[in-house]
Design a protein around this motif. Sequence first.
Motif, PDB file in Angstrom:
ATOM      1  N   TYR A  91       0.857  -1.183   0.000  1.00 59.82           N
ATOM      2  CA  TYR A  91       0.000   0.000   0.000  1.00 59.82           C
ATOM      3  C   TYR A  91       0.892   1.232   0.000  1.00 59.82           C
ATOM      4  O   TYR A  91       1.948   1.245   0.648  1.00 59.82           O
ATOM      5  CB  TYR A  91      -0.914   0.004   1.219  1.00 59.82           C
ATOM      6  N   GLU A 135      -3.476   1.842  -3.887  1.00 60.62           N
ATOM      7  CA  GLU A 135      -4.324   1.752  -2.697  1.00 60.62           C
ATOM      8  C   GLU A 135      -3.560   2.255  -1.474  1.00 60.62           C
ATOM      9  O   GLU A 135      -2.351   2.059  -1.352  1.00 60.62           O
ATOM     10  CB  GLU A 135      -4.799   0.319  -2.484  1.00 60.62           C
ATOM     11  N   VAL A 136      -4.296   2.899  -0.556  1.00 63.54           N
ATOM     12  CA  VAL A 136      -3.686   3.465   0.642  1.00 63.54           C
ATOM     13  C   VAL A 136      -4.227   2.832   1.921  1.00 63.54           C
ATOM     14  O   VAL A 136      -3.698   3.083   3.009  1.00 63.54           O
ATOM     15  CB  VAL A 136      -3.879   4.997   0.696  1.00 63.54           C
ATOM     16  N   HIS A 187      -5.903  -0.900   3.687  1.00 60.10           N
ATOM     17  CA  HIS A 187      -6.085  -2.344   3.565  1.00 60.10           C
ATOM     18  C   HIS A 187      -7.533  -2.669   3.223  1.00 60.10           C
ATOM     19  O   HIS A 187      -8.469  -2.133   3.819  1.00 60.10           O
ATOM     20  CB  HIS A 187      -5.688  -3.014   4.880  1.00 60.10           C
ATOM     21  N   GLN A 202      -9.183  -1.829   0.633  1.00 58.64           N
ATOM     22  CA  GLN A 202      -9.831  -0.597   0.189  1.00 58.64           C
ATOM     23  C   GLN A 202     -10.963  -0.858  -0.793  1.00 58.64           C
ATOM     24  O   GLN A 202     -12.011  -0.203  -0.730  1.00 58.64           O
ATOM     25  CB  GLN A 202      -8.779   0.318  -0.460  1.00 58.64           C
TER      26      GLN A 202
END
Length: 273
Positions: free
Chosen positions: A140, A176-177, A179, A181
């Motif tokens: 991420y 993605e930032v 978990h 997402q």
Amino acid sequence: MEDNTFIFTDGTDPKMIEAYRKARETFKYFWREVSWEYRRIIPALNLACVKASFSEKDPETGNDIVEHMWINDIDFDGDTVKGYLMNEPNNLTSIKADDYFEIPLNEISDWLFAITPSVKKQKGISSLFSSPKEPVPKAYGGFTIHKMRADMATDAERKEHDSYWGLDFGDFNHIEVVHEQEEKPENLIEHPMSRNMREDFITFLKDYPDELTHVDDHGYTLLHKETIAGNQSSVEVILKAGADKNQKTNNGKTALDFARQLNWEHLIPVLEN
């Protein structure tokens, strides 16, 4: 010396500068995840690190020598990212691995954490004769890494790069930032551990009421810290228990100041009321 793959030194490419900006803008999600990691009995993160630039003057030319390198064992106070250099520099001589640094948030250049996905049970008779493949940790963040991956000529080159890291970086066009997402978009609003532990946190404050008013050496209260981590459920519980939302740190900041500073939009109205 063999080149260190944790280092990237191009600070002039506009797309790389944009990657720096995105990393700083989303760093709050990194810290939210890491702050919960520190509370877990069983660790969940395979890796958690932050990239920043380090420089010194070349004694012969007087030019700046710059290297972007990673630090780990991260701490964050809402303003400053703190940690230890993970690797030896390639060219810098004034710093070394394991040196401690405090870096303003607006000067970091990237962040990255990785989590191994849960292994799903196989169905069918074939599962009786085979074991599931060991899942590759999913990455991420890593905005500068994705910029470099985007510049690679082929998927094979990207696959080799990812294999070297031992991480699944996914699509460089969709970073993605948070978990899970895609599966659970609500995780962008609040970390699931914050939601799930609300009742336990209420009990904790009843059992240890002094935690509500405890102030550390830098003037931070529990409300400051939970706000910086973006935990709405925790913030609501703390306020309902009677915390002073106007209390300031030694640097003169309230919890609301941090919510605005980090753009935790879901917390601003909670703290304004």
